[in-house]
Design an enzyme around this catalytic site. Sequence first.
Site, PDB file in Angstrom:
ATOM      1  N   GLY A  66       0.739  -0.993   0.059  1.00 47.12           N
ATOM      2  CA  GLY A  66       0.055   0.053   0.113  1.00 47.12           C
ATOM      3  C   GLY A  66       0.734   1.304   0.031  1.00 47.12           C
ATOM      4  O   GLY A  66       0.526   2.172  -0.390  1.00 47.12           O
ATOM      5  N   ASN A 114      -7.877   4.296   5.777  1.00 46.96           N
ATOM      6  CA  ASN A 114      -7.826   4.741   4.517  1.00 46.96           C
ATOM      7  C   ASN A 114      -8.956   4.004   3.866  1.00 46.96           C
ATOM      8  O   ASN A 114      -9.346   2.797   4.294  1.00 46.96           O
ATOM      9  CB  ASN A 114      -6.326   4.162   3.897  1.00 46.96           C
ATOM     10  CG  ASN A 114      -6.513   2.793   3.645  1.00 46.96           C
ATOM     11  OD1 ASN A 114      -6.763   2.571   2.383  1.00 46.96           O
ATOM     12  ND2 ASN A 114      -6.026   1.924   4.376  1.00 46.96           N
ATOM     13  N   PHE A 118      -7.770   0.594  -4.074  1.00 45.83           N
ATOM     14  CA  PHE A 118      -6.800  -0.170  -5.147  1.00 45.83           C
ATOM     15  C   PHE A 118      -6.549   0.949  -6.057  1.00 45.83           C
ATOM     16  O   PHE A 118      -6.537   0.489  -7.235  1.00 45.83           O
ATOM     17  CB  PHE A 118      -7.158  -1.480  -5.495  1.00 45.83           C
ATOM     18  CG  PHE A 118      -7.282  -2.511  -4.499  1.00 45.83           C
ATOM     19  CD1 PHE A 118      -6.639  -2.445  -3.324  1.00 45.83           C
ATOM     20  CD2 PHE A 118      -8.006  -3.766  -4.917  1.00 45.83           C
ATOM     21  CE1 PHE A 118      -6.499  -3.664  -2.557  1.00 45.83           C
ATOM     22  CE2 PHE A 118      -7.792  -4.849  -3.847  1.00 45.83           C
ATOM     23  CZ  PHE A 118      -7.264  -5.093  -2.797  1.00 45.83           C
ATOM     24  N   SER A 180      -8.811  -6.485   1.704  1.00 44.49           N
ATOM     25  CA  SER A 180      -8.889  -5.036   1.529  1.00 44.49           C
ATOM     26  C   SER A 180     -10.495  -4.827   1.900  1.00 44.49           C
ATOM     27  O   SER A 180     -11.370  -5.385   1.260  1.00 44.49           O
ATOM     28  CB  SER A 180      -8.492  -4.256   0.434  1.00 44.49           C
ATOM     29  OG  SER A 180      -8.911  -2.949   0.432  1.00 44.49           O
ATOM     30  N   ASN A 182     -12.048  -2.020   1.169  1.00 41.31           N
ATOM     31  CA  ASN A 182     -12.116  -0.810   0.279  1.00 41.31           C
ATOM     32  C   ASN A 182     -12.562  -1.092  -1.228  1.00 41.31           C
ATOM     33  O   ASN A 182     -12.768  -0.465  -1.981  1.00 41.31           O
ATOM     34  CB  ASN A 182     -11.077   0.004   0.145  1.00 41.31           C
ATOM     35  CG  ASN A 182     -10.973   0.484   1.612  1.00 41.31           C
ATOM     36  OD1 ASN A 182     -11.801   0.790   2.555  1.00 41.31           O
ATOM     37  ND2 ASN A 182      -9.529   0.710   2.067  1.00 41.31           N
ATOM     38  N   THR A 183     -12.680  -2.520  -1.447  1.00 40.19           N
ATOM     39  CA  THR A 183     -13.230  -3.104  -2.792  1.00 40.19           C
ATOM     40  C   THR A 183     -14.496  -3.778  -2.465  1.00 40.19           C
ATOM     41  O   THR A 183     -14.374  -4.959  -1.895  1.00 40.19           O
ATOM     42  CB  THR A 183     -12.201  -3.959  -3.371  1.00 40.19           C
ATOM     43  OG1 THR A 183     -10.946  -3.031  -3.867  1.00 40.19           O
ATOM     44  CG2 THR A 183     -12.781  -4.360  -4.591  1.00 40.19           C
ATOM     45  N   LYS A 218      -3.047 -12.859   2.278  1.00 43.50           N
ATOM     46  CA  LYS A 218      -3.332 -11.769   3.385  1.00 43.50           C
ATOM     47  C   LYS A 218      -4.518 -11.908   3.678  1.00 43.50           C
ATOM     48  O   LYS A 218      -5.365 -11.546   3.016  1.00 43.50           O
ATOM     49  CB  LYS A 218      -2.825 -10.302   2.771  1.00 43.50           C
ATOM     50  CG  LYS A 218      -2.839  -9.508   3.821  1.00 43.50           C
ATOM     51  CD  LYS A 218      -1.819  -8.265   3.358  1.00 43.50           C
ATOM     52  CE  LYS A 218      -1.869  -6.922   4.060  1.00 43.50           C
ATOM     53  NZ  LYS A 218      -1.309  -5.672   3.834  1.00 43.50           N
ATOM     54  N   ASN A 247      -4.486  -7.480   7.567  1.00 44.33           N
ATOM     55  CA  ASN A 247      -4.795  -6.056   7.047  1.00 44.33           C
ATOM     56  C   ASN A 247      -5.420  -5.136   7.804  1.00 44.33           C
ATOM     57  O   ASN A 247      -5.412  -5.430   8.858  1.00 44.33           O
ATOM     58  CB  ASN A 247      -5.596  -6.449   5.490  1.00 44.33           C
ATOM     59  CG  ASN A 247      -5.682  -5.465   4.565  1.00 44.33           C
ATOM     60  OD1 ASN A 247      -5.548  -4.167   4.622  1.00 44.33           O
ATOM     61  ND2 ASN A 247      -5.502  -6.053   3.323  1.00 44.33           N
TER      62      ASN A 247
HETATM   63  C1  LIG Z   1      -3.139   4.101   3.122  1.00 42.66           C
HETATM   64  C2  LIG Z   1      -2.823   2.730   3.311  1.00 42.66           C
HETATM   65  C3  LIG Z   1      -3.099   1.819   2.016  1.00 42.66           C
HETATM   66  C4  LIG Z   1      -2.967   0.443   2.189  1.00 42.66           C
HETATM   67  N1  LIG Z   1      -3.049  -0.221   1.031  1.00 42.66           N
HETATM   68  C5  LIG Z   1      -2.665  -1.759   0.991  1.00 42.66           C
HETATM   69  C6  LIG Z   1      -2.858  -2.296  -0.290  1.00 42.66           C
HETATM   70  O1  LIG Z   1      -2.833  -2.029  -1.460  1.00 42.66           O
HETATM   71  N2  LIG Z   1      -2.905  -3.588  -0.047  1.00 42.66           N
HETATM   72  C7  LIG Z   1      -2.699  -4.331   0.995  1.00 42.66           C
HETATM   73  O2  LIG Z   1      -2.607  -5.631   1.276  1.00 42.66           O
HETATM   74  N3  LIG Z   1      -2.748  -3.736   2.398  1.00 42.66           N
HETATM   75  C8  LIG Z   1      -2.761  -2.342   1.933  1.00 42.66           C
HETATM   76  N4  LIG Z   1      -2.688  -1.734   3.144  1.00 42.66           N
HETATM   77  C9  LIG Z   1      -2.439  -2.485   4.756  1.00 42.66           C
HETATM   78  C10 LIG Z   1      -1.134  -2.355   5.317  1.00 42.66           C
HETATM   79  O3  LIG Z   1      -0.337  -3.017   4.165  1.00 42.66           O
HETATM   80  C11 LIG Z   1      -1.114  -3.067   6.644  1.00 42.66           C
HETATM   81  O4  LIG Z   1      -1.488  -4.404   6.502  1.00 42.66           O
HETATM   82  C12 LIG Z   1      -1.929  -2.364   7.601  1.00 42.66           C
HETATM   83  O5  LIG Z   1      -1.933  -1.103   7.392  1.00 42.66           O
HETATM   84  C13 LIG Z   1      -1.643  -2.621   9.109  1.00 42.66           C
HETATM   85  O6  LIG Z   1      -0.302  -2.246   9.314  1.00 42.66           O
HETATM   86  P1  LIG Z   1      -0.130  -1.207  10.076  1.00 42.66           P
HETATM   87  O7  LIG Z   1      -0.888  -1.087  11.289  1.00 42.66           O
HETATM   88  O8  LIG Z   1       1.574  -1.271  10.406  1.00 42.66           O
HETATM   89  O9  LIG Z   1      -0.347   0.155   9.172  1.00 42.66           O
HETATM   90  C14 LIG Z   1      -2.658  -0.240   3.391  1.00 42.66           C
HETATM   91  C15 LIG Z   1      -2.516   0.703   4.572  1.00 42.66           C
HETATM   92  C16 LIG Z   1      -2.786   1.707   4.471  1.00 42.66           C
HETATM   93  C17 LIG Z   1      -2.246   2.718   5.849  1.00 42.66           C
END
Ligand SMILES: Cc1cc2nc3c(=O)[nH]c(=O)nc-3n(C[C@H](O)[C@H](O)[C@H](O)COP(=O)(O)O)c2cc1C
Length: 345
Positions: A66, A114, A118, A180, A182-183, A218, A247
Amino acid sequence: MYKLVKPLFFQFQPEQAHHLVTSGLKRFHKWGGGGLLKVSFAYQHPDLEREVFGLKFKNPVGLAAGFDKNAQYVKEMASLGFGFIEIGTVTPLPQPGNEKPRMFRLVKDEALINRMGFNNQGAGVAAERLRHLKKRDGLIIGGNIGKNKSTPNDQAVNDYVKCFDALFDVVDYFVVNVSSPNTPGLRELQEKEPLTHILRTLQARNRKNDLSRPILLKIAPDLSNSQLDDIVDIVKETGIAGVIATNTTLSREGLESSKTLKEQAGGLSGKPLRLRATEVIRYLAEKSGNAFPIIGVGGIHSPEDALEKLKAGASLMQLYSGFIYEGPQLIRRICKALIHKKQDL
Ligand SMILES: Cc1cc2nc3c(=O)[nH]c(=O)nc-3n(C[C@H](O)[C@H](O)[C@H](O)COP(=O)(O)O)c2cc1C
């Protein structure tokens, strides 16, 4: 140092700040600053090296998916000391994602919400960038793959196959993202039948190649224990390499930020996710009898949080929100703690 610049970055909208930092880093790197970044941030020690699902990692701290959705900042992020970088989520076709604003800082909770959706330039563009990456220097790169918003769930498998084929030659491992929030409908693909179908299809494709790539799944932190039991069965049955837990969450429990912020739609990450992500890791490790490696992610903001994930059963870890709140020094702090605390693990 980061403590000094953070208030400045936090003056900007999160997505703007992201763009400022990444493009600044890129420019600095281009002007020859990569060496200086490595000296200032990266920490190398033979005891940090790990061999997990057949791949050799310089250290167990990775950049979560992400942050570098389009594989634009791989070298730059590596010079900050990450042992591995996961690009994506990419989809077969480019898509703009949701309307802005779609990323929010919950400073009081040291969290983010967030609903990016995607946004990405497509698997082909990311693959081309990785193909032109010179001198990988042992850096492990993961490809996180998803489906386009317009693809119905009953055809989702085709999207995962397209991304898999596009990235096969240029990534070291794959992550199937069905978690995710968000989809619309994506998380339904975590159910036993569609998930088994996607993973079996990818594994069959994998076996056709001379060299196969480890495939990881994931998962969301919002799965029930019985759904996690299904995940254990599916991983064992399909023979995939492991799981990334977790996630972002849909839960808003215990938040102190304003109502307007915490009611934003999307996935919550950062400190409030820490405990649940650790619980999921522990549950999977215990239930499976440590049958497969787990990458722990969710709320790692300190070396103690990192050790907690490893003690719960993770072999590697990833950062996103902690990197935003604590800065790149967090990677080095964790690596140093791992050296000093290794007898406890
Ligand atoms: C802005 C943002 C965008 C993200 N986009 C994705 C993504 O495209 N695909 C995915 O598998 N996880 C995505 N994540 C999730 C992160 O990879 C991670 O699993 C999640 O934020 C938990 O970790 P953290 O607490 O260290 O942020 C996103 C997280 C954030 C904050």
